[in-house]
Design a protein around this motif. Structure first.
Motif, PDB file in Angstrom:
ATOM      1  N   LEU A  21       0.822  -1.211   0.000  1.00  0.00           N
ATOM      2  CA  LEU A  21       0.000   0.000   0.000  1.00  0.00           C
ATOM      3  C   LEU A  21       0.856   1.260   0.000  1.00  0.00           C
ATOM      4  O   LEU A  21       0.538   2.233  -0.682  1.00  0.00           O
ATOM      5  N   LEU A  22       1.942   1.249   0.746  1.00  0.00           N
ATOM      6  CA  LEU A  22       2.794   2.428   0.839  1.00  0.00           C
ATOM      7  C   LEU A  22       3.583   2.692  -0.430  1.00  0.00           C
ATOM      8  O   LEU A  22       3.970   3.825  -0.700  1.00  0.00           O
ATOM      9  N   THR A  23       3.821   1.645  -1.227  1.00  0.00           N
ATOM     10  CA  THR A  23       4.629   1.813  -2.439  1.00  0.00           C
ATOM     11  C   THR A  23       3.809   1.771  -3.724  1.00  0.00           C
ATOM     12  O   THR A  23       4.366   1.948  -4.801  1.00  0.00           O
ATOM     13  N   ASP A  24       2.510   1.575  -3.609  1.00  0.00           N
ATOM     14  CA  ASP A  24       1.653   1.462  -4.789  1.00  0.00           C
ATOM     15  C   ASP A  24       1.385   2.841  -5.387  1.00  0.00           C
ATOM     16  O   ASP A  24       0.728   3.674  -4.778  1.00  0.00           O
ATOM     17  N   SER A  25       1.865   3.070  -6.581  1.00  0.00           N
ATOM     18  CA  SER A  25       1.682   4.373  -7.230  1.00  0.00           C
ATOM     19  C   SER A  25       0.226   4.614  -7.639  1.00  0.00           C
ATOM     20  O   SER A  25      -0.187   5.749  -7.825  1.00  0.00           O
ATOM     21  N   LEU A  26      -0.555   3.565  -7.783  1.00  0.00           N
ATOM     22  CA  LEU A  26      -1.953   3.705  -8.174  1.00  0.00           C
ATOM     23  C   LEU A  26      -2.867   4.000  -6.993  1.00  0.00           C
ATOM     24  O   LEU A  26      -4.005   4.406  -7.178  1.00  0.00           O
ATOM     25  N   VAL A  27      -2.372   3.798  -5.783  1.00  0.00           N
ATOM     26  CA  VAL A  27      -3.197   3.999  -4.601  1.00  0.00           C
ATOM     27  C   VAL A  27      -3.531   5.469  -4.445  1.00  0.00           C
ATOM     28  O   VAL A  27      -4.682   5.856  -4.316  1.00  0.00           O
ATOM     29  N   GLY A  28      -2.539   6.314  -4.479  1.00  0.00           N
ATOM     30  CA  GLY A  28      -2.743   7.755  -4.419  1.00  0.00           C
ATOM     31  C   GLY A  28      -3.314   8.239  -3.101  1.00  0.00           C
ATOM     32  O   GLY A  28      -3.396   7.505  -2.122  1.00  0.00           O
ATOM     33  N   ALA A  29      -3.728   9.454  -3.088  1.00  0.00           N
ATOM     34  CA  ALA A  29      -4.217  10.109  -1.880  1.00  0.00           C
ATOM     35  C   ALA A  29      -5.562   9.561  -1.419  1.00  0.00           C
ATOM     36  O   ALA A  29      -5.966   9.800  -0.288  1.00  0.00           O
ATOM     37  N   ALA A  30      -6.253   8.836  -2.276  1.00  0.00           N
ATOM     38  CA  ALA A  30      -7.582   8.328  -1.922  1.00  0.00           C
ATOM     39  C   ALA A  30      -7.541   7.375  -0.737  1.00  0.00           C
ATOM     40  O   ALA A  30      -8.512   7.279   0.003  1.00  0.00           O
ATOM     41  N   VAL A  31      -6.451   6.668  -0.554  1.00  0.00           N
ATOM     42  CA  VAL A  31      -6.369   5.716   0.549  1.00  0.00           C
ATOM     43  C   VAL A  31      -5.265   6.083   1.539  1.00  0.00           C
ATOM     44  O   VAL A  31      -4.891   5.283   2.379  1.00  0.00           O
ATOM     45  N   MET A  32      -4.743   7.273   1.428  1.00  0.00           N
ATOM     46  CA  MET A  32      -3.701   7.719   2.343  1.00  0.00           C
ATOM     47  C   MET A  32      -4.230   8.874   3.168  1.00  0.00           C
ATOM     48  O   MET A  32      -5.083   9.608   2.705  1.00  0.00           O
ATOM     49  N   PRO A  33      -3.802   9.100   4.357  1.00  0.00           N
ATOM     50  CA  PRO A  33      -2.765   8.356   5.046  1.00  0.00           C
ATOM     51  C   PRO A  33      -3.245   6.952   5.388  1.00  0.00           C
ATOM     52  O   PRO A  33      -4.451   6.703   5.458  1.00  0.00           O
ATOM     53  N   LEU A  34      -2.314   6.079   5.594  1.00  0.00           N
ATOM     54  CA  LEU A  34      -2.623   4.683   5.861  1.00  0.00           C
ATOM     55  C   LEU A  34      -3.403   4.563   7.170  1.00  0.00           C
ATOM     56  O   LEU A  34      -2.988   5.080   8.196  1.00  0.00           O
ATOM     57  N   ASP A  35      -4.524   3.900   7.099  1.00  0.00           N
ATOM     58  CA  ASP A  35      -5.381   3.673   8.265  1.00  0.00           C
ATOM     59  C   ASP A  35      -4.985   2.325   8.872  1.00  0.00           C
ATOM     60  O   ASP A  35      -5.441   1.270   8.440  1.00  0.00           O
ATOM     61  N   GLU A  36      -4.108   2.394   9.879  1.00  0.00           N
ATOM     62  CA  GLU A  36      -3.573   1.177  10.507  1.00  0.00           C
ATOM     63  C   GLU A  36      -4.682   0.322  11.119  1.00  0.00           C
ATOM     64  O   GLU A  36      -4.657  -0.901  11.005  1.00  0.00           O
ATOM     65  N   ALA A  37      -5.640   0.967  11.765  1.00  0.00           N
ATOM     66  CA  ALA A  37      -6.726   0.218  12.405  1.00  0.00           C
ATOM     67  C   ALA A  37      -7.537  -0.554  11.368  1.00  0.00           C
ATOM     68  O   ALA A  37      -7.876  -1.723  11.574  1.00  0.00           O
ATOM     69  N   LEU A  38      -7.833   0.096  10.252  1.00  0.00           N
ATOM     70  CA  LEU A  38      -8.572  -0.573   9.184  1.00  0.00           C
ATOM     71  C   LEU A  38      -7.768  -1.724   8.606  1.00  0.00           C
ATOM     72  O   LEU A  38      -8.292  -2.816   8.404  1.00  0.00           O
ATOM     73  N   LEU A  39      -6.487  -1.493   8.354  1.00  0.00           N
ATOM     74  CA  LEU A  39      -5.631  -2.545   7.810  1.00  0.00           C
ATOM     75  C   LEU A  39      -5.590  -3.745   8.746  1.00  0.00           C
ATOM     76  O   LEU A  39      -5.734  -4.894   8.311  1.00  0.00           O
ATOM     77  N   ASN A  40      -5.448  -3.497  10.042  1.00  0.00           N
ATOM     78  CA  ASN A  40      -5.420  -4.593  11.016  1.00  0.00           C
ATOM     79  C   ASN A  40      -6.754  -5.331  11.064  1.00  0.00           C
ATOM     80  O   ASN A  40      -6.783  -6.557  11.155  1.00  0.00           O
ATOM     81  N   GLU A  41      -7.852  -4.590  10.981  1.00  0.00           N
ATOM     82  CA  GLU A  41      -9.180  -5.222  11.016  1.00  0.00           C
ATOM     83  C   GLU A  41      -9.402  -6.103   9.787  1.00  0.00           C
ATOM     84  O   GLU A  41      -9.925  -7.209   9.898  1.00  0.00           O
ATOM     85  N   ILE A  42      -9.000  -5.622   8.632  1.00  0.00           N
ATOM     86  CA  ILE A  42      -9.140  -6.421   7.403  1.00  0.00           C
ATOM     87  C   ILE A  42      -8.283  -7.681   7.498  1.00  0.00           C
ATOM     88  O   ILE A  42      -8.738  -8.774   7.150  1.00  0.00           O
ATOM     89  N   ALA A  43      -7.065  -7.524   7.977  1.00  0.00           N
ATOM     90  CA  ALA A  43      -6.173  -8.683   8.105  1.00  0.00           C
ATOM     91  C   ALA A  43      -6.749  -9.700   9.084  1.00  0.00           C
ATOM     92  O   ALA A  43      -6.779 -10.905   8.793  1.00  0.00           O
ATOM     93  N   GLU A  44      -7.232  -9.230  10.232  1.00  0.00           N
ATOM     94  CA  GLU A  44      -7.813 -10.148  11.212  1.00  0.00           C
ATOM     95  C   GLU A  44      -9.047 -10.846  10.655  1.00  0.00           C
ATOM     96  O   GLU A  44      -9.261 -12.025  10.898  1.00  0.00           O
ATOM     97  N   GLN A  86     -15.219   5.152   0.595  1.00  0.00           N
ATOM     98  CA  GLN A  86     -15.445   6.222   1.563  1.00  0.00           C
ATOM     99  C   GLN A  86     -15.661   7.560   0.864  1.00  0.00           C
ATOM    100  O   GLN A  86     -16.286   8.455   1.408  1.00  0.00           O
ATOM    101  N   HIS A  87     -15.141   7.705  -0.337  1.00  0.00           N
ATOM    102  CA  HIS A  87     -15.253   8.954  -1.076  1.00  0.00           C
ATOM    103  C   HIS A  87     -16.522   9.007  -1.938  1.00  0.00           C
ATOM    104  O   HIS A  87     -16.782  10.023  -2.567  1.00  0.00           O
ATOM    105  N   ASN A  88     -17.279   7.945  -1.937  1.00  0.00           N
ATOM    106  CA  ASN A  88     -18.531   7.891  -2.681  1.00  0.00           C
ATOM    107  C   ASN A  88     -19.541   8.818  -2.002  1.00  0.00           C
ATOM    108  O   ASN A  88     -19.697   8.819  -0.784  1.00  0.00           O
ATOM    109  N   ALA A  89     -20.244   9.610  -2.802  1.00  0.00           N
ATOM    110  CA  ALA A  89     -21.192  10.598  -2.270  1.00  0.00           C
ATOM    111  C   ALA A  89     -22.276   9.953  -1.408  1.00  0.00           C
ATOM    112  O   ALA A  89     -22.648  10.487  -0.357  1.00  0.00           O
ATOM    113  N   ILE A  90     -22.795   8.828  -1.824  1.00  0.00           N
ATOM    114  CA  ILE A  90     -23.848   8.149  -1.066  1.00  0.00           C
ATOM    115  C   ILE A  90     -23.307   7.672   0.292  1.00  0.00           C
ATOM    116  O   ILE A  90     -23.963   7.830   1.317  1.00  0.00           O
ATOM    117  N   VAL A  91     -22.111   7.124   0.284  1.00  0.00           N
ATOM    118  CA  VAL A  91     -21.491   6.655   1.534  1.00  0.00           C
ATOM    119  C   VAL A  91     -21.260   7.842   2.466  1.00  0.00           C
ATOM    120  O   VAL A  91     -21.529   7.759   3.672  1.00  0.00           O
TER     121      VAL A  91
END
Length: 98
Positions: A21-44, A86-91
């Motif tokens: 995620l930190l090195t992905d050039s396609l990720v961009g600002a849409a998913v940064m800064p890295l949400d550690e809590a979310l990443l841990n929850e997805i992994a768990e 998260q950036h979706n207008a409806i969400v």
């Protein structure tokens, strides 16, 4: 070499996902800064999934690494999907109701 060495390690999987995620050039600002809590929850959640609840024993280190990379890639996909939604207008409207 002990047999436990050949089990895919959760900490390695989380680290691989985070580094991707930190090195992905396609990720961009849409998913940064890295949400550690979310990443841990997805992994768990991935680890609790029937598919990965007991990560398979690998007979070779290369198989162990392949399993770790596959699970890490799936964590990355889910993280990106959630962050981009998260950036979706409806969400955003629904979140505003909370």
């Amino acid at each position: 070499m002990s047999s436990s060495y050949l089990f895919p390690r959760r900490s390695i999987i989380k680290c691989k996902a985070k580094m991707h995620l930190l090195t992905d050039s396609l990720v961009g600002a849409a998913v940064m800064p890295l949400d550690e809590a979310l990443l841990n929850e997805i992994a768990e959640t991935a680890f609790r999934c029937d598919r990965y609840s007991t990560l398979p024993y690998a007979h070779q280190p290369s198989v162990k690494k392949a399993i770790e990379s596959q699970v890490a890639a799936e964590v990355v996909i889910q993280y990106k999907r959630i962050k981009l939604r998260q950036h979706n207008a409806i969400v955003q409207q629904l979140n505003a109701l909370l």
